[in-house]
Design an enzyme around this catalytic site. Sequence first.
Site, PDB file in Angstrom:
ATOM      1  N   HIS A   1     122.772  12.946 -21.825  1.00 13.26           N
ATOM      2  CA  HIS A   1     121.992  13.809 -22.733  1.00 13.26           C
ATOM      3  C   HIS A   1     121.468  15.053 -22.020  1.00 13.26           C
ATOM      4  CE1 HIS A   1     122.233  10.583 -25.620  1.00 13.26           C
ATOM      5  NE2 HIS A   1     121.795   9.753 -24.699  1.00 13.26           N
TER       6      HIS A   1
ATOM      7  N   ASN B   1      90.573 -12.238  10.952  1.00 10.99           N
ATOM      8  CA  ASN B   1      91.500 -11.360  10.221  1.00 10.99           C
ATOM      9  C   ASN B   1      92.343 -12.249   9.317  1.00 10.99           C
ATOM     10  OD1 ASN B   1      93.417  -9.537   9.321  1.00 10.99           O
ATOM     11  ND2 ASN B   1      94.712  -9.858  11.127  1.00 10.99           N
ATOM     12  N   GLY B   2      92.358 -11.969   8.034  1.00  8.78           N
ATOM     13  CA  GLY B   2      93.149 -12.791   7.112  1.00  8.78           C
ATOM     14  C   GLY B   2      92.299 -13.208   5.916  1.00  8.78           C
TER      15      GLY B   2
ATOM     16  N   TRP C   1      89.004  -4.374   7.204  1.00  7.06           N
ATOM     17  CA  TRP C   1      89.586  -3.875   5.960  1.00  7.06           C
ATOM     18  C   TRP C   1      89.193  -4.898   4.917  1.00  7.06           C
ATOM     19  CZ3 TRP C   1      91.543   0.435   4.164  1.00  7.06           C
ATOM     20  CH2 TRP C   1      92.185   0.409   2.930  1.00  7.06           C
TER      21      TRP C   1
ATOM     22  N   GLU D   1     110.823   6.380  -8.442  1.00  4.80           N
ATOM     23  CA  GLU D   1     110.067   6.261  -7.183  1.00  4.80           C
ATOM     24  C   GLU D   1     110.903   6.716  -5.980  1.00  4.80           C
ATOM     25  OE1 GLU D   1     107.122   5.419  -4.308  1.00  4.80           O
ATOM     26  OE2 GLU D   1     107.161   6.124  -6.373  1.00  4.80           O
TER      27      GLU D   1
ATOM     28  N   GLU E   1     108.794  14.174  -1.814  1.00  2.00           N
ATOM     29  CA  GLU E   1     107.511  14.310  -1.091  1.00  2.00           C
ATOM     30  C   GLU E   1     107.680  14.679   0.373  1.00  2.00           C
ATOM     31  OE1 GLU E   1     103.977  11.584  -2.065  1.00  2.00           O
ATOM     32  OE2 GLU E   1     105.740  10.335  -2.296  1.00  2.00           O
TER      33      GLU E   1
ATOM     34  N   LYS F   1     109.907   9.812  -3.428  1.00  2.51           N
ATOM     35  CA  LYS F   1     109.807   9.698  -1.958  1.00  2.51           C
ATOM     36  C   LYS F   1     110.582  10.826  -1.286  1.00  2.51           C
ATOM     37  CE  LYS F   1     106.969   7.752  -1.718  1.00  2.51           C
ATOM     38  NZ  LYS F   1     106.185   7.149  -2.756  1.00  2.51           N
TER      39      LYS F   1
ATOM     40  N   LYS G   1      96.528  12.374   0.736  1.00  4.02           N
ATOM     41  CA  LYS G   1      96.696  10.935   0.553  1.00  4.02           C
ATOM     42  C   LYS G   1      95.961  10.450  -0.689  1.00  4.02           C
ATOM     43  CE  LYS G   1      98.090   6.853   1.242  1.00  4.02           C
ATOM     44  NZ  LYS G   1      99.468   6.584   0.849  1.00  4.02           N
TER      45      LYS G   1
ATOM     46  N   ARG H   1      94.434  -0.676  11.212  1.00  6.52           N
ATOM     47  CA  ARG H   1      94.452  -1.923  10.454  1.00  6.52           C
ATOM     48  C   ARG H   1      93.256  -2.030   9.517  1.00  6.52           C
ATOM     49  NH1 ARG H   1      97.895  -5.577  12.282  1.00  6.52           N
ATOM     50  NH2 ARG H   1      96.755  -7.197  11.173  1.00  6.52           N
TER      51      ARG H   1
ATOM     52  N   CYS I   1      92.641  -6.739   9.065  1.00  9.06           N
ATOM     53  CA  CYS I   1      91.630  -6.210   9.976  1.00  9.06           C
ATOM     54  C   CYS I   1      92.192  -6.191  11.387  1.00  9.06           C
ATOM     55  CB  CYS I   1      90.405  -7.113   9.934  1.00  9.06           C
ATOM     56  SG  CYS I   1      89.829  -7.426   8.262  1.00  9.06           S
TER      57      CYS I   1
HETATM   58  C1  AGP Z   1     102.712   8.806  -3.540  1.00  8.55           C
HETATM   59  O1  AGP Z   1     103.504   8.730  -2.424  1.00  8.55           O
HETATM   60  C2  AGP Z   1     101.750   9.914  -3.535  1.00  8.55           C
HETATM   61  N1  AGP Z   1     100.916   9.842  -2.404  1.00  8.55           N
HETATM   62  C3  AGP Z   1     100.987  10.075  -4.834  1.00  8.55           C
HETATM   63  O2  AGP Z   1     101.914  10.241  -5.874  1.00  8.55           O
HETATM   64  C4  AGP Z   1     100.072   8.900  -5.198  1.00  8.55           C
HETATM   65  O3  AGP Z   1     100.814   7.802  -5.593  1.00  8.55           O
HETATM   66  C5  AGP Z   1      99.154   9.317  -6.351  1.00  8.55           C
HETATM   67  O4  AGP Z   1      98.380  10.412  -5.920  1.00  8.55           O
HETATM   68  C6  AGP Z   1      98.254   8.165  -6.805  1.00  8.55           C
HETATM   69  O5  AGP Z   1      97.425   7.772  -5.759  1.00  8.55           O
HETATM   70  P1  AGP Z   1      96.584   6.405  -5.878  1.00  8.55           P
HETATM   71  O6  AGP Z   1      97.552   5.279  -5.981  1.00  8.55           O
HETATM   72  O7  AGP Z   1      95.773   6.364  -4.622  1.00  8.55           O
HETATM   73  O8  AGP Z   1      95.730   6.522  -7.101  1.00  8.55           O
END
Ligand code: AGP
Length: 622
Positions: free
Chosen positions: A515, A117-118, A91, A492, A499, A496, A617, A42, A2
């Site tokens: 393969h 906060n915590g 938060w 992953e 994206e 990144k 997001k 935060r 927070c």
């Molecule tokens: C990851 O960087 C992306 N923003 C996206 O793949 C994300 O992980 C996916 O949409 C799942 O989102 P969530 O964890 O909020 O469910």
Amino acid sequence: MCGIVGYFRKEEGISITLKNRKADNATFPDVLCEGLRRLEYRGYDSAGIAVRDHKGIRVVKKKGKVEDLEAAIQRNNLNEKYTIGIAHTRWATHGVPNDANAHPHSSMDGSIAVVHNGIIENYKILKSSLEEQGYKFSSNTDSEVIPQLIHFFYKETNDFELAVQKTLSKLEGAYAFLAIHKDHEKIIGAKNGSPLCFGISDSEYIFGSDEAPFIDKTRRVIYLDDKDMLTVEKSAYTIRNFEGFDIQKEISEVPYDLEAIGKNGHEHFMMKEIHEQPETITNAFSSRINHINSLAVDNFPNLPHSINRIISLACGTSWHAALIGRYIIEKNTGIPVNAEYASEFRYMKPALFKDDVVIAISQSGQTADTKEALKLAIDSGCYCAGIVNVVGSDIARLAGKGLYLHAGPEIGVASTKAFTSQVIALNLLNLLLNSNRAYRSRVVGEMKSLPDKLQQTIERTEPLIEEIAQEFKNHSNFLYMGRGINYPVALEGALKLKEISYIHAEGYSAGEMKHGPIALIEESMPSLFILTGDGVGYSKTLSNLEEVKARKGRVIALTDNGKNLKHILTDKDYIIPTVETIDELSPVINIVPLQLMAYHIAKERGCEIDKPRNLAKSVTVE
Ligand code: AGP
């Protein structure tokens, strides 16, 4: 995670930069709210202020953002001549976002108000002993025990500072809080684990979770350390340790300006979130492990005794974490684990059995595919739980039990800190399902050393990664490869880069390379290999790397020991040295250089890092 603000005005009349415009004679609540607005990165699910004048303390708090609080303040006509105020933007960790759980929290008689906060780890014990003393609680938070305890000791001592000091001796956990009392023209701040600093100007003193609330007024700041308690009153401020002994603190100069606010001096939220991971992984485990290296997790009540199978449901980055969970749990408990793409699971008519345990993993807790897949599992009568970051989100409420990440708001679209906290959460689930005490204690012991190892890895690798970014910024393809638990890390890392830099990157199990993907290998196709640990995975991956070198491919090797590697590579290749840890926790360390690489390559390419094209997001539609 927070944001807290404390404001002590020494003189009449206030001028401050409000919403980035200079405003003279702003009202007291205005100043507090502006401070909160600058800390909204935060937490932003509820907010509140408490102001004090000779008549006592007034509290206004509201579910929602700072502007919702400002509307409530308008309705409550808070326009008296206040000199002291504390404020909070939340938060949620304990207790869903609503008006009652918003801060400030007060003692039963309203004489004391606190913003915190915590996490108070032992709040349940403290709460029940206070209830036995007749104290009534009005929220489901851990924080409310603080003002109630101060009140309990104030009755005994009639001394505000002593009452706070006695309270501190009872609290366990990571926290920073500010307290005010109706009969004392003082603000008392205490820090133990969560951030707290103190701005000093000629006309006022301002507390903040960081410098944001006061940076346009003063650059003179005191950074409190753990177990510091600071009391500010009209004439001066005193700093003592929790035992009550005076300590001196140096006044520092804040190195950046208002513009850099919210990003902690970084250019992008993604970079701020990458750098705060040592703190956020600590938040993920600190309240779930105790000082004797044992587990204190009660988030999965009535878990079936004999679990038939664990099914994780997730999308994107969360699915990569789910895959890591499979490696950790199946290997160490013998329970079969399926990591399912939620978008596939919900339409494949999955066979679900009574003793199956279903875990929905989601940062936002709002992802439509994961939500619908979870509903399907709930309707089939499975034991369902969640691993979620946003408290009170749909998936969290649907699952009704599980682990919150406590990673704080993740603003950058490309998920970073949520991923490392998800890996920690899955490790905690693994320990919960594992009855071998020695194994548990070993993993918990290593978990405690992880934040420092992660900090070392960031500091050690970032300069080299900036050089690598320069070198590879114009490439249009990239392969990431690893074996075992490093395979999902490769996935992953590739995600990144995809994206935020729009480079076509693919993650592969290194064993799969021959393969098919090996056909892509040529001088212009860089391959990043993740080689860590000293098991068979290392030597097998090394031979895959040799196959790439045999075809003149360029290699970036991310490794924690580099055994038998140097002589294979040429001066066109790179070694990224990471810090060694145990297999289960290695993804937390190894993914961070890959997050940094994606970031620096995207930056070199001038990409819109926090809000990449075509992405959201939280994907709340199919
Ligand atoms: C990851 O960087 C992306 N923003 C996206 O793949 C994300 O992980 C996916 O949409 C799942 O989102 P969530 O964890 O909020 O469910």
